[in-house]
Design a protein around this motif. Sequence first.
Motif, PDB file in Angstrom:
ATOM      1  N   LEU A 138     -12.459   6.566   8.235  1.00  0.00           N
ATOM      2  CA  LEU A 138     -11.859   7.437   7.217  1.00  0.00           C
ATOM      3  C   LEU A 138     -10.435   6.997   6.890  1.00  0.00           C
ATOM      4  N   SER A 139      -9.660   6.642   7.911  1.00  0.00           N
ATOM      5  CA  SER A 139      -8.288   6.189   7.697  1.00  0.00           C
ATOM      6  C   SER A 139      -8.257   4.921   6.856  1.00  0.00           C
ATOM      7  N   SER A 140      -9.238   4.050   7.097  1.00  0.00           N
ATOM      8  CA  SER A 140      -9.298   2.800   6.327  1.00  0.00           C
ATOM      9  C   SER A 140      -9.581   3.080   4.864  1.00  0.00           C
ATOM     10  N   VAL A 141     -10.491   4.042   4.602  1.00  0.00           N
ATOM     11  CA  VAL A 141     -10.834   4.395   3.214  1.00  0.00           C
ATOM     12  C   VAL A 141      -9.626   5.018   2.513  1.00  0.00           C
ATOM     13  N   GLU A 142      -8.909   5.913   3.243  1.00  0.00           N
ATOM     14  CA  GLU A 142      -7.730   6.540   2.642  1.00  0.00           C
ATOM     15  C   GLU A 142      -6.655   5.513   2.346  1.00  0.00           C
ATOM     16  N   GLY A 143      -6.493   4.535   3.227  1.00  0.00           N
ATOM     17  CA  GLY A 143      -5.496   3.485   2.995  1.00  0.00           C
ATOM     18  C   GLY A 143      -5.819   2.684   1.758  1.00  0.00           C
ATOM     19  N   GLU A 144      -7.116   2.399   1.556  1.00  0.00           N
ATOM     20  CA  GLU A 144      -7.513   1.661   0.352  1.00  0.00           C
ATOM     21  C   GLU A 144      -7.275   2.487  -0.897  1.00  0.00           C
ATOM     22  N   ASP A 145      -7.505   3.834  -0.796  1.00  0.00           N
ATOM     23  CA  ASP A 145      -7.276   4.700  -1.955  1.00  0.00           C
ATOM     24  C   ASP A 145      -5.807   4.688  -2.367  1.00  0.00           C
ATOM     25  N   LYS A 146      -4.909   4.542  -1.388  1.00  0.00           N
ATOM     26  CA  LYS A 146      -3.487   4.552  -1.703  1.00  0.00           C
ATOM     27  C   LYS A 146      -3.060   3.313  -2.471  1.00  0.00           C
ATOM     28  N   VAL A 147      -3.653   2.183  -2.146  1.00  0.00           N
ATOM     29  CA  VAL A 147      -3.209   0.927  -2.757  1.00  0.00           C
ATOM     30  C   VAL A 147      -4.145   0.434  -3.849  1.00  0.00           C
ATOM     31  N   ASN A 148      -5.278   1.113  -4.060  1.00  0.00           N
ATOM     32  CA  ASN A 148      -6.228   0.702  -5.095  1.00  0.00           C
ATOM     33  C   ASN A 148      -6.248   1.697  -6.244  1.00  0.00           C
ATOM     34  N   CYS A 149      -6.545   1.190  -7.440  1.00  0.00           N
ATOM     35  CA  CYS A 149      -6.640   2.032  -8.645  1.00  0.00           C
ATOM     36  C   CYS A 149      -7.865   2.926  -8.543  1.00  0.00           C
ATOM     37  N   ILE A 150      -7.684   4.225  -8.788  1.00  0.00           N
ATOM     38  CA  ILE A 150      -8.801   5.165  -8.685  1.00  0.00           C
ATOM     39  C   ILE A 150      -9.784   4.996  -9.835  1.00  0.00           C
ATOM     40  N   LEU A 151      -9.340   4.337 -10.925  1.00  0.00           N
ATOM     41  CA  LEU A 151     -10.231   4.124 -12.077  1.00  0.00           C
ATOM     42  C   LEU A 151     -11.012   2.824 -11.970  1.00  0.00           C
ATOM     43  N   HIS A 152     -10.349   1.743 -11.488  1.00  0.00           N
ATOM     44  CA  HIS A 152     -10.981   0.430 -11.505  1.00  0.00           C
ATOM     45  C   HIS A 152     -11.182  -0.180 -10.130  1.00  0.00           C
ATOM     46  N   GLY A 153     -10.629   0.452  -9.083  1.00  0.00           N
ATOM     47  CA  GLY A 153     -10.801  -0.078  -7.746  1.00  0.00           C
ATOM     48  C   GLY A 153      -9.966  -1.299  -7.442  1.00  0.00           C
ATOM     49  N   GLU A 154      -9.189  -1.746  -8.423  1.00  0.00           N
ATOM     50  CA  GLU A 154      -8.342  -2.926  -8.215  1.00  0.00           C
ATOM     51  C   GLU A 154      -7.047  -2.532  -7.515  1.00  0.00           C
ATOM     52  N   LYS A 155      -6.410  -3.506  -6.854  1.00  0.00           N
ATOM     53  CA  LYS A 155      -5.162  -3.242  -6.165  1.00  0.00           C
ATOM     54  C   LYS A 155      -4.063  -2.919  -7.180  1.00  0.00           C
ATOM     55  N   LEU A 156      -3.242  -1.916  -6.861  1.00  0.00           N
ATOM     56  CA  LEU A 156      -2.140  -1.515  -7.738  1.00  0.00           C
ATOM     57  C   LEU A 156      -0.986  -2.502  -7.571  1.00  0.00           C
ATOM     58  N   LYS A 157      -0.841  -3.408  -8.543  1.00  0.00           N
ATOM     59  CA  LYS A 157       0.168  -4.464  -8.443  1.00  0.00           C
ATOM     60  C   LYS A 157       1.299  -4.318  -9.454  1.00  0.00           C
ATOM     61  N   LEU A 158       1.133  -3.397 -10.433  1.00  0.00           N
ATOM     62  CA  LEU A 158       2.124  -3.249 -11.496  1.00  0.00           C
ATOM     63  C   LEU A 158       2.620  -1.804 -11.572  1.00  0.00           C
ATOM     64  N   PHE A 159       3.759  -1.621 -12.234  1.00  0.00           N
ATOM     65  CA  PHE A 159       4.321  -0.276 -12.440  1.00  0.00           C
ATOM     66  C   PHE A 159       4.653  -0.130 -13.917  1.00  0.00           C
ATOM     67  N   CYS A 160       4.021   0.865 -14.568  1.00  0.00           N
ATOM     68  CA  CYS A 160       4.253   1.113 -15.993  1.00  0.00           C
ATOM     69  C   CYS A 160       5.613   1.789 -16.163  1.00  0.00           C
ATOM     70  N   LEU A 161       6.509   1.128 -16.905  1.00  0.00           N
ATOM     71  CA  LEU A 161       7.863   1.653 -17.093  1.00  0.00           C
ATOM     72  C   LEU A 161       7.909   2.809 -18.074  1.00  0.00           C
ATOM     73  N   ILE A 162       6.858   2.967 -18.866  1.00  0.00           N
ATOM     74  CA  ILE A 162       6.800   4.072 -19.839  1.00  0.00           C
ATOM     75  C   ILE A 162       6.264   5.337 -19.177  1.00  0.00           C
ATOM     76  N   ASP A 163       5.112   5.208 -18.504  1.00  0.00           N
ATOM     77  CA  ASP A 163       4.476   6.367 -17.879  1.00  0.00           C
ATOM     78  C   ASP A 163       4.957   6.631 -16.469  1.00  0.00           C
ATOM     79  N   LYS A 164       5.767   5.695 -15.931  1.00  0.00           N
ATOM     80  CA  LYS A 164       6.319   5.858 -14.583  1.00  0.00           C
ATOM     81  C   LYS A 164       5.205   6.038 -13.553  1.00  0.00           C
TER      82      LYS A 164
END
Length: 466
Positions: free
Chosen positions: A76-102
């Motif tokens: 469960l901890s492993s799944v939660e860790g992946e949820d924190k760093v992965n996009c909930i829409l596409h499952g890809e790793k969150l590597k960028l930060f939108c400066l408009i939507d913050k």
Amino acid sequence: MSLPEEDLTCPVCCDIFADPVLLSCSHSFCRGCLKHCWDTGIRECPVCRKKASKCNPPSNLALKNVCEAVLQVRRLSSVEGEDKVNCILHGEKLKLFCLIDKQPICVVCQSSKLHKTHDCSPIEEALLDCKDELALSLKSLQEKLDNLKRINMTSNTTLTCIKSQALETQKMIKNHFEQLHQILYHEELARLAAVKKEEEEKIAGMKEKIKELSAEVTCLTETIAIIQEQLKEDDMVLLKNFKDTQDRCKSIMLGSENMSRLLIDVTKHLYNLKYRVWEKLLDHVDYTPITLDPNTAHPCLILSDDLTSLHYSKQPSICPDNPERFHMSAEVVAMTALGSGSHHWVVETGSNHDWLLGVASMSVPRNMEISARPENGFWTLCFRDGDLRAMTSPPSLLTVSRTPKQVKVQLDYNKGTVSFFDATDNTLLYAFTHSFTEPLFPYFYTQSSHPLRILPERVLVTMLRQ
């Protein structure tokens, strides 16, 4: 009670037990690990070397259940860790930060219609920028909190001063009315009631102000605590909550910092009091054309009870740090702002050898020391070190046959002149010419223990008979 992880580890594979079995010596092993050890031909405990009594040892069901529970928590901890760093829409790793939507996004999000035209930055850069911005917000909020706490502390002093002013004002009103005896009895009651009403209004307003300050302090304290907690959170949690946190910071509206006009308007009750009741006792009327405003007086200035004279004291009085007050030098202005017409008043200087008289603009700063010259909004005459000067730029030394003991100040606002006369023989001492753009206050300064006194004028009453 949970067991330490080392008690759940197989001595052979050094991992969490998988299908643990129990030997007669009380040692446990993974079934597969024990089988591998026994395949060598020696059936003994791998730990204590005691001969095993059974070729097929029983399962350790209690240990098995505990180990399966621990493995489930890990999954469960492993799944939660992946949820924190992965996009909930596409499952890809969150590597960028939108400066408009913050918000943190993945590369697929960047290509979508939602973010396609938005500026983005790498997540590592954004993290540093967001932390810096939150740190600045925290510093700003902390400064506002400190300022509100300071105002809150001085508010209690102001509240005490309001009560003291009210009592002193009532005392002076009583003294005046005692001179007028029973004829003015009803007028006296009316004046006292007015002071009492204003006292109640000002105290009620001050208590409400303190209540608002306390509420704002609580709000700021809570917001600061939230930011501090956010700064301790996981980086991705911080970034995901950044917009909401920042919106909360920006939504805080502080409306309690304005502390103007909180004190009792003493002059409203005391100025020209005898003149205002001249119809009842004309023989006892003293009328002065201007009246000093004690709420503007520097703490080292002592004003008379009737607010028509002032002198300097080295021992400052305790008074609120209200915005109307002169804080840096021994100055005070009169109550009424003059914005049109012609006005004059006579000041008895007597033995005072350090004074300035004249007018000052309404907007002159009262929390800093500046020269009393026209470019700073002052038109004044100065007597110091035995010399009389008009405070021009630079000051103009005036040649006079004698030091004036009474100075007449005459303002013609519409013509733009401020003139000074020796009131003894009406000799002109100096005249300023200026196009005034804002109301002016009669202005006084002294660092002498000898008083400056505004002289009363004669009151003439003409009765019209039909």
